[in-house]
Design an enzyme around this catalytic site. Structure first.
Site, PDB file in Angstrom:
ATOM      1  N   ASP A  43      11.527   1.053   4.153  1.00 54.80           N
ATOM      2  CA  ASP A  43      10.813  -0.111   4.959  1.00 54.80           C
ATOM      3  C   ASP A  43      11.058   0.678   6.070  1.00 54.80           C
ATOM      4  OD1 ASP A  43      10.246  -3.351   5.229  1.00 54.80           O
ATOM      5  OD2 ASP A  43      10.579  -1.927   7.422  1.00 54.80           O
ATOM      6  N   ASP A  69       8.140   5.482   6.509  1.00 58.01           N
ATOM      7  CA  ASP A  69       7.319   5.441   6.125  1.00 58.01           C
ATOM      8  C   ASP A  69       5.759   5.738   5.481  1.00 58.01           C
ATOM      9  OD1 ASP A  69       4.489   4.732   8.099  1.00 58.01           O
ATOM     10  OD2 ASP A  69       4.801   5.371   9.680  1.00 58.01           O
ATOM     11  N   VAL A  70       5.584   4.160   4.976  1.00 60.72           N
ATOM     12  CA  VAL A  70       4.343   4.782   3.723  1.00 60.72           C
ATOM     13  C   VAL A  70       3.363   5.760   4.097  1.00 60.72           C
ATOM     14  CG1 VAL A  70       4.974   2.873   2.366  1.00 60.72           C
ATOM     15  CG2 VAL A  70       3.606   2.062   3.863  1.00 60.72           C
ATOM     16  N   ASN A  96       4.374  -3.447  -1.381  1.00 59.27           N
ATOM     17  CA  ASN A  96       3.334  -4.650  -0.701  1.00 59.27           C
ATOM     18  C   ASN A  96       3.982  -4.407   0.280  1.00 59.27           C
ATOM     19  OD1 ASN A  96       4.972  -7.243  -0.216  1.00 59.27           O
ATOM     20  ND2 ASN A  96       6.126  -6.432   1.529  1.00 59.27           N
ATOM     21  N   TYR A 162      -8.840  -4.390   6.588  1.00 61.87           N
ATOM     22  CA  TYR A 162      -8.316  -4.673   5.480  1.00 61.87           C
ATOM     23  C   TYR A 162      -8.702  -5.103   4.147  1.00 61.87           C
ATOM     24  CZ  TYR A 162      -4.501  -8.536   3.800  1.00 61.87           C
ATOM     25  OH  TYR A 162      -4.152  -9.119   3.080  1.00 61.87           O
ATOM     26  N   THR A 194      -2.645 -17.804   0.010  1.00 66.52           N
ATOM     27  CA  THR A 194      -2.251 -18.532   0.910  1.00 66.52           C
ATOM     28  C   THR A 194      -0.650 -18.523   1.493  1.00 66.52           C
ATOM     29  OG1 THR A 194      -3.210 -19.901   1.335  1.00 66.52           O
ATOM     30  CG2 THR A 194      -4.191 -18.213   2.795  1.00 66.52           C
TER      31      THR A 194
HETATM   32  N1  LIG Z   1       1.355 -13.349   3.265  1.00 61.90           N
HETATM   33  C1  LIG Z   1       0.136 -13.364   3.526  1.00 61.90           C
HETATM   34  O1  LIG Z   1      -0.589 -14.555   3.640  1.00 61.90           O
HETATM   35  C2  LIG Z   1      -0.395 -12.880   2.707  1.00 61.90           C
HETATM   36  C3  LIG Z   1      -1.483 -12.688   1.972  1.00 61.90           C
HETATM   37  C4  LIG Z   1      -2.394 -11.926   0.693  1.00 61.90           C
HETATM   38  C5  LIG Z   1      -2.001 -10.421   0.842  1.00 61.90           C
HETATM   39  N2  LIG Z   1      -0.664 -10.125   1.212  1.00 61.90           N
HETATM   40  C6  LIG Z   1       0.038  -9.048   1.385  1.00 61.90           C
HETATM   41  O2  LIG Z   1       1.067  -9.181   1.061  1.00 61.90           O
HETATM   42  C7  LIG Z   1       2.270  -7.848   1.833  1.00 61.90           C
HETATM   43  C8  LIG Z   1       3.007  -8.142   1.912  1.00 61.90           C
HETATM   44  O3  LIG Z   1       2.741  -8.825   3.280  1.00 61.90           O
HETATM   45  P1  LIG Z   1       4.383  -9.970   4.488  1.00 61.90           P
HETATM   46  O4  LIG Z   1       3.513 -10.805   5.160  1.00 61.90           O
HETATM   47  O5  LIG Z   1       5.243 -10.269   3.228  1.00 61.90           O
HETATM   48  O6  LIG Z   1       4.185  -8.642   5.099  1.00 61.90           O
HETATM   49  P2  LIG Z   1       5.315  -8.084   5.855  1.00 61.90           P
HETATM   50  O7  LIG Z   1       4.510  -7.350   7.164  1.00 61.90           O
HETATM   51  O8  LIG Z   1       5.997  -9.251   6.531  1.00 61.90           O
HETATM   52  O9  LIG Z   1       6.453  -7.390   5.703  1.00 61.90           O
HETATM   53  C9  LIG Z   1       5.761  -5.983   5.335  1.00 61.90           C
HETATM   54  C10 LIG Z   1       6.709  -5.014   5.544  1.00 61.90           C
HETATM   55  O10 LIG Z   1       6.678  -3.775   5.618  1.00 61.90           O
HETATM   56  C11 LIG Z   1       7.093  -2.942   6.236  1.00 61.90           C
HETATM   57  N3  LIG Z   1       5.913  -2.044   6.697  1.00 61.90           N
HETATM   58  C12 LIG Z   1       4.629  -2.039   7.629  1.00 61.90           C
HETATM   59  N4  LIG Z   1       4.454  -0.703   8.074  1.00 61.90           N
HETATM   60  C13 LIG Z   1       4.941  -0.384   7.200  1.00 61.90           C
HETATM   61  C14 LIG Z   1       4.898   1.523   6.775  1.00 61.90           C
HETATM   62  N5  LIG Z   1       3.797   2.323   7.759  1.00 61.90           N
HETATM   63  N6  LIG Z   1       6.144   2.095   5.694  1.00 61.90           N
HETATM   64  C15 LIG Z   1       6.860   1.417   5.839  1.00 61.90           C
HETATM   65  N7  LIG Z   1       7.364   0.146   5.677  1.00 61.90           N
HETATM   66  C16 LIG Z   1       6.280  -0.877   6.443  1.00 61.90           C
HETATM   67  C17 LIG Z   1       7.402  -3.730   7.465  1.00 61.90           C
HETATM   68  O11 LIG Z   1       8.482  -3.330   8.445  1.00 61.90           O
HETATM   69  C18 LIG Z   1       8.060  -5.406   7.139  1.00 61.90           C
HETATM   70  O12 LIG Z   1       9.151  -4.974   6.445  1.00 61.90           O
HETATM   71  C19 LIG Z   1       1.011  -7.239   2.368  1.00 61.90           C
HETATM   72  O13 LIG Z   1       0.195  -6.459   1.673  1.00 61.90           O
HETATM   73  C20 LIG Z   1      -0.221  -8.016   2.655  1.00 61.90           C
HETATM   74  O14 LIG Z   1      -1.225  -7.883   3.046  1.00 61.90           O
HETATM   75  C21 LIG Z   1       0.545 -11.581   2.193  1.00 61.90           C
END
Ligand SMILES: NC(=O)c1ccc[n+]([C@@H]2O[C@H](COP(=O)([O-])OP(=O)(O)OC[C@H]3O[C@@H](n4cnc5c(N)ncnc54)[C@H](O)[C@@H]3O)[C@@H](O)[C@H]2O)c1
Length: 266
Positions: A43, A69-70, A96, A162, A194
């Site tokens: 992360d 950082d990804v 993720n 997005y 969602t």
């Molecule tokens: N929550 C929803 O309803 C939903 C719906 C559709 C898709 N998604 C997808 O699920 C995935 C994760 O969602 P989430 O709600 O768990 O997100 P989140 O933002 O809560 O968690 C993602 C993690 O990634 C880390 N992160 C952010 N930028 C980063 C970077 N540049 N390098 C490394 N780490 C980084 C953050 O610190 C966080 O810990 C995403 O791909 C999102 O598009 C979520």
């Protein structure tokens, strides 16, 4: 602790756990560990990565954390090298990380478009660039990419970067599955519906200016199952795709959305 992923090593990018609770990446990492995998938590937030590791260790699992950082090739490579040095092999790559910004092409700044594309799709290029050679060395592997229903259809608000980046995730998944099938590397995507994550509701609260309960009700009503999904329901699908139970499943873009995509016009 079960053993569907026994002897496997998983690297989960974006698996940190914020103070607000367990999100999608952390849930997947914890679920992998519960099935016996050794899990590398990556992360950009060092403290968040550490929290997930602690949760796994408290349950008797095995995990290590790296900060990266990804969007940085060198940091991603260092995380994969660290995983190999720590656990000696790499079987599962879980992508993720994803960020969402509102707006269409007219109102969105070019810099925002670039940042979303770098974080959501270039990141997969970088993680695969680093991870695939390690998987090839080990005789195969499974890649799980997290996509979104917005990759398939309009969802009510403009999120041009997005939605486009997630559509790219779907096709990236198929192309990878085709190229690396001969190396016994499977690649699948989960189209998340969602999902009730800490970040999703606070982000929506800012955009549509309603309270959390109202947002949850509105979003639930649109879903055939009449409720939001949980990070654990996405994680269950990821465990299946990562495990040998899915040994003949590759190139699939699988919705985990309570039936929502059935109600959207494609
Ligand atoms: N929550 C929803 O309803 C939903 C719906 C559709 C898709 N998604 C997808 O699920 C995935 C994760 O969602 P989430 O709600 O768990 O997100 P989140 O933002 O809560 O968690 C993602 C993690 O990634 C880390 N992160 C952010 N930028 C980063 C970077 N540049 N390098 C490394 N780490 C980084 C953050 O610190 C966080 O810990 C995403 O791909 C999102 O598009 C979520």
């Amino acid at each position: 602790m079960a053993d569907r992923l026994k002897n496997k090593v998983a690297v989960v990018f974006g698996a940190g756990c914020t103070q607000a609770g367990v999100s999608n990446g952390a849930a997947a990492a914890i679920a992998y560990a519960r099935e016996g995998a050794k899990v590398v938590i990556v992360d950009v937030e060092t403290g968040a990565a550490r929290r997930t590791v602690e949760m796994i260790l408290e349950e008797g699992g095995n995990a290590a954390d790296f900060t990266a950082d990804v969007t940085s090739r060198t940091q991603v490579q260092a995380a994969i090298d660290g995983a190999m040095a720590t656990f000696g092999r790499l079987d599962i790559l879980h992508n993720n990380v994803g960020i969402n910004k509102p707006g269409g092409p007219v109102e969105m700044d070019e810099a925002v478009w670039d940042a979303v594309m770098a974080t959501n799709i270039k990141s997969l290029f970088l993680t695969c660039k680093a991870a695939i050679p390690a998987m090839q060395k080990g005789g195969g592997g499974s890649i799980v990419n997290i996509s979104s229903i917005t990759s398939i259809a309009w969802h009510g608000r403009p999120t041009i970067a997005y939605s486009s980046s997630k559509a790219a995730v779907n096709h990236f998944t198929r192309v990878l599955a085709a190229q690396y099938g001969p190396d016994n590397i499977r690649c699948n995507a989960i189209v998340a519906g969602t999902i009730d994550t800490p970040r999703a509701s606070s982000q929506l609260q800012r955009v549509i200016r309603a309270d959390a309960a109202e947002i949850r009700n509105r979003r639930s009503e649109a879903v055939p199952l009449r409720r939001l999904g949980t990070p654990w329901e996405l994680a269950n699908a990821a465990v299946f795709l990562a495990s040998d139970e899915a040994s003949y499943v590759s190139g699939v873009v699988m919705a985990v959305d309570g039936g929502l995509t059935c109600t959207m016009s494609h």
